[in-house]
Scaffold this motif. Structure first.
Motif, mmCIF file in Angstrom:
data_model
loop_
_atom_site.group_PDB
_atom_site.id
_atom_site.type_symbol
_atom_site.label_atom_id
_atom_site.label_comp_id
_atom_site.label_asym_id
_atom_site.label_seq_id
_atom_site.Cartn_x
_atom_site.Cartn_y
_atom_site.Cartn_z
ATOM 1 N N TYR A 296 0.825 -1.214 0.000
ATOM 2 C CA TYR A 296 0.000 0.000 0.000
ATOM 3 C C TYR A 296 0.854 1.257 0.000
ATOM 4 O O TYR A 296 1.935 1.294 0.591
ATOM 5 N N TYR B 36 -3.894 5.142 -0.618
ATOM 6 C CA TYR B 36 -4.881 5.838 0.203
ATOM 7 C C TYR B 36 -4.343 7.229 0.517
ATOM 8 O O TYR B 36 -3.223 7.361 1.015
ATOM 9 N N PHE C 174 -4.619 10.016 2.932
ATOM 10 C CA PHE C 174 -5.211 10.319 4.237
ATOM 11 C C PHE C 174 -5.202 11.832 4.430
ATOM 12 O O PHE C 174 -4.164 12.447 4.656
ATOM 13 N N TYR D 200 -7.729 6.034 -3.409
ATOM 14 C CA TYR D 200 -8.904 6.417 -2.634
ATOM 15 C C TYR D 200 -8.574 7.556 -1.662
ATOM 16 O O TYR D 200 -7.492 7.576 -1.080
ATOM 17 N N VAL D 201 -9.533 8.457 -1.506
ATOM 18 C CA VAL D 201 -9.370 9.548 -0.546
ATOM 19 C C VAL D 201 -9.991 9.112 0.775
ATOM 20 O O VAL D 201 -11.151 8.675 0.808
ATOM 21 N N HIS D 202 -9.227 9.213 1.852
ATOM 22 C CA HIS D 202 -9.706 8.779 3.172
ATOM 23 C C HIS D 202 -9.652 9.965 4.122
ATOM 24 O O HIS D 202 -8.571 10.506 4.366
ATOM 25 N N ARG D 203 -10.793 10.355 4.653
ATOM 26 C CA ARG D 203 -10.812 11.529 5.537
ATOM 27 C C ARG D 203 -10.561 11.159 6.994
ATOM 28 O O ARG D 203 -11.149 10.208 7.510
ATOM 29 N N CYS E 78 -2.663 11.664 14.095
ATOM 30 C CA CYS E 78 -2.802 10.861 12.877
ATOM 31 C C CYS E 78 -1.814 11.301 11.791
ATOM 32 O O CYS E 78 -1.722 10.667 10.742
ATOM 33 N N ALA F 110 -5.838 4.954 11.986
ATOM 34 C CA ALA F 110 -7.033 5.705 11.579
ATOM 35 C C ALA F 110 -7.547 5.199 10.230
ATOM 36 O O ALA F 110 -8.748 5.140 9.988
ATOM 37 N N LEU F 111 -6.628 4.817 9.382
ATOM 38 C CA LEU F 111 -7.004 4.267 8.072
ATOM 39 C C LEU F 111 -7.767 2.956 8.255
ATOM 40 O O LEU F 111 -8.645 2.612 7.474
ATOM 41 N N GLU F 112 -7.430 2.242 9.312
ATOM 42 C CA GLU F 112 -8.105 0.968 9.583
ATOM 43 C C GLU F 112 -9.401 1.150 10.376
ATOM 44 O O GLU F 112 -10.027 0.179 10.781
ATOM 45 N N GLY F 113 -9.768 2.414 10.644
ATOM 46 C CA GLY F 113 -11.023 2.676 11.343
ATOM 47 C C GLY F 113 -10.915 2.597 12.851
ATOM 48 O O GLY F 113 -11.911 2.406 13.546
ATOM 49 N N PHE G 85 -3.212 -2.616 7.363
ATOM 50 C CA PHE G 85 -3.833 -3.935 7.264
ATOM 51 C C PHE G 85 -2.784 -5.058 7.289
ATOM 52 O O PHE G 85 -2.930 -6.088 6.625
#
Lengths: 425, 172
Positions: A77, A120, A122, A161-164, A171, A180-183, A201
């Motif tokens: 990634y 990603y 972020f 992908y855009v991840h907010r 972060c 934070a990317l992993e929720g 991940f």
């Protein structure tokens, strides 16, 4: 010395956010050149250019890429750090506002070099407008075949992908960002393993700052020698300097690395506001410490601020303070920031920042004690309680800033305490 | 925290008053393809709920847990970390005043005071009519605009308290 803007050359061009305008002005043309090279050759090129990370740490970008495991079955990634939260820093926002496709081009070639198949981005949660700009650019790029399968007939696949984020300074720390990317809560991870081995991940992950990635297409175009010809020997390339505070023209200025803080203030930012004198300047985000008015001839490259007691260049987000600024209040503001943003995992950081804030509040309330300063220095020293004893660098940043302010403006701190004692008696 | 949560939350997953609408659910599920795990979409889902309802209710926590196939405790664990999510209901409009160093030395305290004088709310308080909440924010990455505010999603450079006054009137 004449210097042509590199990263900001599209600023001010009409519709510079649009793909068509970007392409017309030479955008995305590093792709065929990159795809004609092997990923490792590209990494070697970036290594040879001396490109150092623009996110604050200043680590060699090409070197970082070589830490990825060889022949990994994937996925690998790319995590783009657009969390820009260090007080004084707004350069990546500026790049996105004016030239989002340059960021995407940087992502594509850097992902190719590192064999990443998903990128990603972020982006911090408070950048509402920028997230929209970026998403629009990503959509346009997908439509034009710059993302997806078999990009421009190269056989290379990359999703983007855009991840907010959602409002947490920590972060911006790379492993906090991955959480934070992993929720999850943005709690930094204990290293090793480093993200290159076990990142998002559980897979190898490249983490690079927005501005760093923006440099890569230009290096592919113009070569490593061109890049090293800009700036200084150990700090190559163009750099975005953000300057704010008590100056006439706050903003982002792109200059070769190594401009002095004084020149940045006087020649570019229009000098001090209201004809005041400068009392000090934060060289690159508040965690880096402070340059005293006597130290303004410091070159703002990766070594200059460090030679003057600061932690380093950081993000090159310069905050200028005039002679009327209360340095005790300024430090209080900084410590408050770090206390608020401490993730709370490590006791020295969570409690240390709190103690320091209480002490500073006490001093400002006229109840300072004589040994407050020495106690704070002890807390901040390498042999003290905060630095080097935590999972991430947030405590070090807090301590460095505090130690720097107290040491460089000790008389002002003491005067504040002494005037208080006089009143108390 | 996780082990405390289940019995203390109000609301149940099959409650008739669903917080996560079908439309939201579809949007969330469309995001799943981008990540190896469903939990990775949680920040996005929480943004959706927060935007629509100005809070993350217990009911929302339960529903999101079910959608993301994690426990309610894990949803709470994540949401409680981030400044942009709130379990308390916030006002319709958020006045985000940046209080970090550049904005501080350029007069953000005057802006906080203006909000207090005009709307009678302090930090993280909401007006009685529910129209505004004042949020002191750590550096919002707009230092060249100091003192800067984020009115809902829009950045503004505030050059005078009168300008802030006008902006609040226009937003209301």
């Amino acid at each position: 010395m004449s210097f042509e803007p590199v990263l900001t050359k599209n600023v001010g061009v009409k519709d510079s956010q649009k793909l068509s305008v970007y392409v017309e002005r030479g955008g995305y043309s590093s792709l065929p050149k990159a795809f004609a090279m092997k990923p490792d050759e590209l990494t070697d090129l970036v290594k040879a250019s001396g490109l150092r990370g623009r996110g604050g740490a200043g680590f060699s970008a090409g070197m970082k890429w070589t830490f990825l495991p060889k022949d990994h079955p994937g996925p690998i990634y790319m995590a783009v750090n657009f969390d820009e939260s260090e007080p004084g820093t707004f350069k990546d926002r500026y790049l996105c506002d004016h030239d989002p496709h340059q960021i995407l081009e940087g992502i594509i070639v850097s992902s190719y070099a590192t064999r990443a198949t998903v990128a990603y981005i972020f982006i911090r949660g408070e950048f509402h407008l920028q997230a929209k700009i970026l998403q629009k650019a990503v959509d346009e790029a997908y439509e034009a075949g710059y993302f997806g399968k078999n990009i421009q007939g190269s056989g290379y696949d990359l999703e983007c992908y855009v991840h907010r984020g959602a409002g947490a300074y920590i972060c911006g720390e790379e492993t906090g960002m991955l959480e934070a990317l992993e929720g999850k809560r943005g709690w930094p991870r204990i290293k090793p393993p480093f993200p290159a081995i076990e990142g998002a991940f559980g897979k190898p992950t490249v983490v690079n700052n927005v501005e760093t990635l923006c440099c890569v297409p230009h290096i592919i175009h113009n070569g490593a020698d061109w890049f090293t010809s800009i700036g200084t020997e150990k700090s190559a390339g163009p750099k975005l300097y953000g300057i704010s505070g008590h100056v006439n023209k706050p903003g982002v200025y792109e200059l070769p690395l190594g401009v002095t803080c004084r020149d940045l203030i006087e020649k570019y930012a229009g000098g001090m506001r209201n004809g005041k004198k400068c009392k000090g300047a934060i060289p690159g985000g508040v965690s880096m410490g402070v340059l005293h008015a006597d130290e303004l001839d410091c070159p703002l490259d990766f070594d200059g601020p460090g030679q003057r007691g600061c932690m380093g260049l950081g993000t090159a987000g310069v905050i200028v303070m005039d002679e009327d600024t209360c340095m005790v209040s300024a430090l209080r503001n900084i410590v408050h920031f770090f206390k608020h943003e401490s993730c709370g995992q490590c006791t020295p950081c969570r409690e240390g920042s709190g103690w320091m804030l209480k002490t500073l509040d006490r001093i400002l309330a006229g109840e300072g004690k004589k040994d407050d300063l020495d106690n704070m220095i002890e807390l901040c020293d390498a042999q003290g309680s905060m630095p080097g004893k935590t999972i991430c660098g947030l405590a070090d940043g807090t301590a460095w800033a505090a130690k720097n302010f107290i040491q460089k403006y000790r008389e002002e701190f003491e005067a504040k305490i002494e005037s208080a004692s006089a009143v108390a008696v | 925290m996780a082990w405390q949560i289940v019995d203390r939350l109000k609301g149940t997953p099959d409650s008739a008053d669903k917080v996560v609408t079908d439309e939201m659910r579809q949007k969330i599920e469309a995001e799943f393809a981008k990540y190896p795990t469903k939990q990775a979409v949680l920040l996005t889902s929480l943004h959706m709920v927060q935007n629509k309802y100005k809070q993350i209710s217990d009911q929302a926590i339960r529903e999101l847990a079910e959608i993301h196939e994690i426990s309610p405790g894990e949803v709470l664990d994540t949401l409680s970390f981030y400044d942009m999510y709130s379990r308390e209901k916030l006002g319709k409009n958020l006045i985000g005043v940046c209080v970090s160093l550049s904005c501080d030395i350029c007069g953000c305290k005057d802006l906080m005071k203006k909000v207090k004088d005009k709307l009678n709310i302090g930090p993280r308080e909401t007006t009685e009519d529910g129209k505004f909440t004042l949020i002191p924010m750590e550096c919002i990455g707009a230092c060249e605009m100091a003192p800067a505010i984020l009115m809902n999603e829009d950045l503004h450079k505030i050059e005078s308290v009168e300008q802030l006054d006008d902006l609040i009137d226009k937003t209301a």
